[in-house]
Design an enzyme around this catalytic site. Sequence first.
Site, short mmCIF file in Angstrom:
data_model
loop_
_atom_site.label_atom_id
_atom_site.label_comp_id
_atom_site.label_asym_id
_atom_site.label_seq_id
_atom_site.Cartn_x
_atom_site.Cartn_y
_atom_site.Cartn_z
N ARG A 1 -1.17 2.63 7.93
CA ARG A 1 -0.36 2.62 6.71
C ARG A 1 -1.14 2.05 5.51
NH1 ARG A 1 4.66 -0.86 5.01
NH2 ARG A 1 5.82 0.60 3.71
N HIS B 1 -1.35 3.72 1.79
CA HIS B 1 -0.91 3.03 0.58
C HIS B 1 -2.07 2.74 -0.38
CE1 HIS B 1 3.36 1.54 1.79
NE2 HIS B 1 3.18 2.80 2.05
N ASN C 1 5.19 -2.60 -0.65
CA ASN C 1 4.23 -3.40 0.13
C ASN C 1 4.66 -4.84 0.40
OD1 ASN C 1 2.33 -1.33 0.47
ND2 ASN C 1 1.39 -1.76 -1.53
N HIS D 1 4.87 8.12 11.59
CA HIS D 1 6.03 7.33 12.00
C HIS D 1 6.36 7.56 13.48
CE1 HIS D 1 7.59 6.83 7.57
NE2 HIS D 1 6.44 6.22 7.79
C1 HEM Z 1 6.80 10.46 3.32
C2 HEM Z 1 7.06 9.33 2.71
C3 HEM Z 1 7.01 8.01 3.41
C4 HEM Z 1 7.93 7.02 3.26
C5 HEM Z 1 9.15 7.04 2.37
C6 HEM Z 1 7.51 5.95 4.13
C7 HEM Z 1 8.18 4.74 4.24
C8 HEM Z 1 7.91 3.79 5.19
C9 HEM Z 1 8.71 2.61 5.40
C10 HEM Z 1 9.93 2.20 4.60
C11 HEM Z 1 8.16 1.93 6.44
C12 HEM Z 1 8.65 0.62 7.05
C13 HEM Z 1 8.03 -0.53 6.32
C14 HEM Z 1 8.65 -1.87 6.70
O1 HEM Z 1 9.79 -1.91 7.14
O2 HEM Z 1 7.98 -2.91 6.52
C15 HEM Z 1 7.01 2.67 6.89
C16 HEM Z 1 6.19 2.30 7.92
C17 HEM Z 1 5.07 3.00 8.29
N1 HEM Z 1 4.53 4.08 7.62
FE1 HEM Z 1 5.46 5.23 6.26
N2 HEM Z 1 6.38 6.29 4.78
C18 HEM Z 1 6.01 7.54 4.37
C19 HEM Z 1 4.88 8.22 4.74
C20 HEM Z 1 3.88 7.68 5.53
C21 HEM Z 1 2.55 8.22 5.65
C22 HEM Z 1 2.05 9.43 4.87
C23 HEM Z 1 1.88 7.43 6.53
C24 HEM Z 1 0.46 7.51 7.01
C25 HEM Z 1 -0.39 8.48 6.74
C26 HEM Z 1 2.80 6.40 6.97
C27 HEM Z 1 2.51 5.45 7.90
C28 HEM Z 1 3.40 4.45 8.28
C29 HEM Z 1 3.20 3.60 9.44
C30 HEM Z 1 2.10 3.74 10.46
C31 HEM Z 1 4.25 2.68 9.44
C32 HEM Z 1 4.48 1.51 10.42
C33 HEM Z 1 3.75 0.28 9.89
C34 HEM Z 1 3.86 -0.95 10.75
O3 HEM Z 1 4.49 -0.95 11.81
O4 HEM Z 1 3.28 -1.98 10.32
N3 HEM Z 1 3.98 6.57 6.32
N4 HEM Z 1 6.88 3.79 6.10
#
Ligand code: HEM
Length: 328
Positions: free
Chosen positions: A63, A67, A92, A191
Amino acid sequence: MKRLANYQCFTLFMSVLMLCVAVRSQLTADFYSKTCPTLPQIVRKVVQNAIKVEMRMAASLLRLHFHDCFVNGCDGSILLDGTDVEKFSVANINSARGFEVVDAIKSAVESQCSGVVSCADILALAARDSTLLSGGPSWKVLLGRRDGMVSSQAQANLSLPSPFEGLNAIIAKFAAVGLNITDVVSLSGSHTIGLAKCATFSNRLFNFSGTGAPDSTLDSNMLSDLQSLCPVNGDGNKTTAFDRNSTDLFDNHYFQNLINNKGLLGSDQILYSSSEAVSTTKSIVESYSSNSKLFFNDFANSMIKMGNISPLTGSSGEIRKNCRVVNS
Ligand code: HEM
Ligand SMILES: *[C@@H]1O[C@H](CO)[C@@H](O)[C@H](O)[C@H]1NC(C)=O
Ligand SMILES: *[C@@H]1O[C@H](CO)[C@@H](O)[C@H](O)[C@H]1NC(C)=O
Ligand SMILES: *[C@@H]1O[C@H](CO)[C@@H](O)[C@H](O)[C@H]1NC(C)=O
Ligand SMILES: *[C@@H]1O[C@H](CO)[C@@H](O)[C@H](O)[C@H]1NC(C)=O
Ligand SMILES: *[C@@H]1O[C@H](CO)[C@@H](O)[C@H](O)[C@H]1NC(C)=O
């Protein structure tokens, strides 16, 4: 006649010059093969150790690269400490994690090859290794990015997608950095690993969009689980897995979940269930849900595309000594 010839000559000269600049500014897989030949092994080792301590770190590192790239390009700007910096933007704050692991990678790299490897490239390598070590695809990481000198919280607030946005808004944010609908779907497949906080999906659980009822595109068993995990006025920082069946495994369950109304975030489920999805993302979700090879292949291609967002190359930016601060 003479003038025209000069003009043509000048045009040719400029074209060659611009071609050289274009070639020079491209990232390459072997960028550090002379200056830091063991770089891939160093990064792999530190990521491996971090994941041994906490499997979720793979998701967190993946992630971070996303970002980083969406805000002023892949320039390591998410890593900078300060006051109005990206790491404290809406998406973030209290959420982006893995900064200590990036510091550990950087210091391991510096001890082998001092002053040559950018923090932006470290993020790109760590994202690939995190994916691979979670059971996902691998790809050749293109390198040669340099580190930016600024980190803009205002830009991060604008550029990073929110889980509460509609599909067209999310597609537009990807398009703004040169990514298309295929990239939106394949990259959202990230995800399949990691966790999210109640605060990022609790809007769906009780009174969704002012309807007085939960989001109707959320499976009823999953709804009651999430309602007890995230009660009204509960702890918004409590976390749960995106993919409840294989939390730490990078696979295509994310897409199977969407087809079963088991997406966690609103922004996940709309890729399949929204009216906008019918002519855009829905068919891609269906393809990936039944074809893991296609998903892996597209994911790798989209990660390379994402890694190419506005890199600083040549003599732009710098090679930071400490990923958290601009060199003095
Ligand atoms: C399409 C739009 C996207 C939205 C709205 C979104 C939103 C989010 C949100 C809200 C979380 C949870 C954060 C938290 O609760 O602290 C998350 C986690 C995550 N996102 Fe996304 N995301 C998107 C796309 C992506 C993309 C493009 C990637 C990677 C290329 C990605 C990789 C991840 C990963 C791996 C997590 C888990 C992080 C962890 O467990 O520390 N996301 N995302
Ligand atoms: C970013 O968004 C947060 C939350 O909406 C806000 O508090 C902060 O002031 C914004 N930062 C900038 C620089 O716009
Ligand atoms: C998105 O771009 C890739 C190339 O980068 C291309 O192969 C794919 O067909 C495009 N998808 C759409 C929906 O245009
Ligand atoms: C749901 O939210 C709307 C708008 O915020 C509000 O008017 C309504 O009273 C709420 N309904 C319930 C059942 O809480
Ligand atoms: C989560 O925890 C942080 C730091 O402890 C706190 O500032 C924040 O308000 C909490 N967020 C939510 C959504 O409860
Ligand atoms: C997990 O696996 C079970 C059994 O294979 C299946 O019924 C369920 O829909 C899957 N997904 C989730 C999110 O539980």
